[in-house]
Design an enzyme around this catalytic site. Structure first.
Site, short mmCIF file in Angstrom:
data_model
loop_
_atom_site.label_atom_id
_atom_site.label_comp_id
_atom_site.label_asym_id
_atom_site.label_seq_id
_atom_site.Cartn_x
_atom_site.Cartn_y
_atom_site.Cartn_z
N ARG A 99 -46.87 8.48 57.34
CA ARG A 99 -46.48 7.88 58.60
C ARG A 99 -47.26 6.81 59.26
NH1 ARG A 99 -41.67 7.42 60.98
NH2 ARG A 99 -41.19 7.95 63.73
N THR A 375 -34.74 2.51 57.03
CA THR A 375 -35.89 3.39 56.22
C THR A 375 -34.51 3.47 55.09
OG1 THR A 375 -35.77 4.19 58.13
CG2 THR A 375 -35.68 6.13 56.03
N ASN A 395 -38.50 1.38 59.92
CA ASN A 395 -38.30 1.59 61.51
C ASN A 395 -37.04 0.89 61.47
OD1 ASN A 395 -37.49 3.22 63.76
ND2 ASN A 395 -38.64 2.77 64.74
N SER A 446 -40.84 12.12 63.38
CA SER A 446 -39.89 11.46 62.44
C SER A 446 -38.24 12.41 62.29
CB SER A 446 -40.68 11.03 61.42
OG SER A 446 -39.54 10.39 60.31
N SER A 447 -37.89 11.72 61.91
CA SER A 447 -36.11 12.58 61.60
C SER A 447 -36.26 12.47 59.89
CB SER A 447 -34.76 11.96 62.19
OG SER A 447 -35.22 12.34 63.24
O1 DON Z 1 -39.16 8.21 61.08
C1 DON Z 1 -38.18 8.26 61.53
O2 DON Z 1 -36.72 9.06 62.38
C2 DON Z 1 -37.31 6.58 61.95
N1 DON Z 1 -38.15 5.53 61.82
C3 DON Z 1 -36.20 6.36 60.50
C4 DON Z 1 -35.98 4.88 60.93
C5 DON Z 1 -34.25 4.80 60.12
O3 DON Z 1 -33.85 6.30 59.37
C6 DON Z 1 -33.64 3.47 60.14
N2 DON Z 1 -32.59 3.69 59.06
N3 DON Z 1 -31.41 3.70 58.98
#
Ligand code: DON
Length: 564
Positions: A99, A375, A395, A446-447
């Site tokens: 990350r 993502t 992101n 993060s998710s």
């Molecule tokens: O880490 C995270 O949770 C976000 N930065 C993820 C971003 C994401 O999944 C955007 N995509 N659709």
């Protein structure tokens, strides 16, 4: 490197043949030995070729990750970061946190105006100030050092070739690029390869000589080819041209971290997922614990009762996420307490089945005092049964929209995953607290939920998706679709999804996910519904009872599962 010339021709053919998974296909690609499922057919083809050439799943995942940085720039990256969950065929599991980290010069008030309110400049999402120190390249080298078989140079080579020779846009990519032109022009002082005065069309070719050069520096000089020397200088120069905070010392000091995976059980399956600073593993296992005592298979997929239960669980789990989750190197994250079955039983004991609980009445659970938050995902299984799940991100789509001049790659806007002002929502509407406040060198919550599932100690599934806050609930539903609802992998991926995240207090419902009568029933229970177009883009692999592999590549994108 003649082999890759041939590969280049082959992948061009594959793209023209399989750039779209049929919408209602209920059985995915089936293969005997090995498989890669990713967001782009070219990237999947490159990973597959690596395994045919003697590489293992980790080699293939690394090659696919670099390829996505070339052909899927909206999320594939070297300017971002992510998480990898690995299970080797001897049963050992590990996970790597690559990350991004906040620059040393960041501070918790950096997005607030003089009244302490979030400013409306979009600094956490757009432009140079939104970027954190990228982790992806360090992550790929850390993975390779621990598990790789083929030389790293060989894993990067196909991506260099595609960056040099160009790749053809799919219809979806062309459409997306056309929507981003204004932002690219606003945030770049030069014309990036992704800008055009004319509308992009499917089949247009994009060449990226600067990116090819950057990848060559990495190929020749290893991790330091990115974090030191000319590429690092280009990143720092880019930062200085626009109020960015990343310094050469930030880059030099970046290090990914091996973390103990989060594990749990669900109906006889073992779930292996990502630990904080991702909230994914903890939240997924909290959701599964809450589901296990209910007969959702008998209630039916996307029935009123099943959706009601899932929603009530989700609002409670996301309330806990907002309060307790953050970077474990900076704040104490009560993982054991949150995963304690007695805690979750108590937490879910008051779920009413005759009405929705307004989110305003749901607070984070009481954790007993103790000593002491675009993502893309790829899944790989090799012929020996080693498995890797990687979720990686800039992101937002194309990150902060800034391409590093001369180096040819987009930077992340991961600062927005911090809680810029505790209690105020970020771009995904997620509320965060103290635990996820900005601090120098800290990783933002993060998710992302790269997940591996085993059954009776045998590999069963490799799962993951993009989708911001919806990642956790998409992974959750996909596991339920296979384990409870008896779906195959592609069917489970195709199935329409719903999502609730505590705030905003609404169930997001993919078009056609719920029948009219289920929608009416849910509204009568007091749920607010909001229809949306698409949730998630899963890339999954299921081991079938006879040992063959079934890929699940999401028809919501150009995703492709390829195997041999
Ligand atoms: O880490 C995270 O949770 C976000 N930065 C993820 C971003 C994401 O999944 C955007 N995509 N659709």
């Amino acid at each position: 490197m003649e082999r890759f010339k041939i590969l280049f021709v082959c992948v061009a053919i594959i793209v023209s043949c399989t750039s779209r998974t049929p919408q209602n296909k209920s059985t995915g690609t089936i293969s005997e030995h090995a498989m890669v499922s990713s967001a782009h057919p070219l990237a999947s083809a490159i990973g597959l070729e690596i395994m045919k050439n003697g590489g293992n799943a980790i080699d293939a995942a690394i090659a696919t990750h670099f390829a996505l940085a070339v052909v899927y720039p909206q999320a594939g990256n070297i300017g971002g970061g992510g998480f990898a969950v690995i299970r080797m065929n001897d049963g050992t599991a590990s996970s790597l946190d690559f990350r991004e980290k906040a620059p040393a010069l960041s501070n918790r008030e950096m997005y607030l105006d003089s009244d302490g309110q979030l400013n409306d400049q979009q600094w956490s999402t757009h432009g140079h100030m939104a970027s954190c120190v990228p982790g992806a390249v360090d992550g790929m080298f850390a993975l390779h050092q621990k598990y790789g078989i083929l030389p790293m140079a060989e894993l990067i080579e196909p991506s260099i070739e595609i960056a040099q020779k160009g790749y053809a846009l799919t219809a979806l990519s062309a459409e997306l690029l056309n929507t981003k032109q204004k932002e690219f022009r606003k945030h770049n002082r030069w014309s990036t390869p992704y800008q055009s005065d004319q509308k992009w069309q499917a089949g247009d070719t994009i060449t990226q000589p600067d990116l090819a050069q950057t990848l060559k520096h990495i190929q020749t000089n290893g991790r330091n080819g990115f974090y030191e020397g000319i590429v690092a200088d280009q990143i720092v120069a880019e930062m200085q041209s626009g109020d960015g905070l990343i310094s050469s010392i930030d880059l030099k000091n970046y290090q990914s971290v091996w973390r103990k995976p989060i594990t749990g059980n669900y109906r006889g399956h073992q779930i292996i997922s990502m630990a904080p600073p991702s909230s994914g593993g903890v939240a997924l296992i909290q959701l599964l614990q809450g589901t296990e005592s209910y007969p959702i298979a008998a209630w039916g997929h996307n029935s009123t009762k099943t959706i009601h239960l899932m929603t009530e669980l989700q609002r409670r789990v996301y309330a806990d996420r907002a309060t307790y989750l953050g970077d474990p190197d900076f704040v104490f994250v009560p993982v054991n307490d949150l995963l304690d079955s007695r805690y979750n039983q108590q937490r879910y004991a008051n779920i009413p089945f005759d009405k929705a609980t307004p989110s305003s009445l749901v607070l984070a659970g009481e954790i007993p005092p103790s000593e002491s938050p675009e993502t893309t995902h790829l899944s790989v299984v090799d012929a020996d049964g080693n498995a890797v799940a990687i979720t990686t991100t800039l992101n937002s789509s194309f990150g902060n929209k800034v391409m590093v001049k001369g180096a040819g790659f987009f930077l992340n806007n991961e600062m927005d995953d911090f809680s810029s002002k505790p209690g105020s929502p970020n771009q995904f509407g997620l509320i965060g607290g103290e635990a996820n406040a900005i601090a120098p060198h800290k990783r933002m919550l993060s998710s992302m939920t790269p997940t591996i599932v085993t059954y009776k100690d045998q590999l069963k599934m490799v799962v993951g998706t993009p989708g911001g806050s919806t990642i956790i609930t998409s992974v959750y539903q996909t596991l339920l679709n296979v384990i409870d609802h008896g779906m195959g992998m592609q069917e489970a991926v195709n199935a329409k999804r719903v999502h609730h995240q505590w705030y905003p207090d609404e169930i997001r419902v993919e078009t056609d996910a719920l029948t009219m009568s289920v929608q009416t029933d849910l509204e009568q229970l007091g749920h607010q519904l909001r229809m949306i177009d698409k949730i998630g883009r899963m890339d999954c692999i299921l081991v079938l009872p006879d040992g063959r592999l079934e890929g699940g590549a999401d028809p919501r994108g150009d995703n492709a599962a390829l195997g041999y």
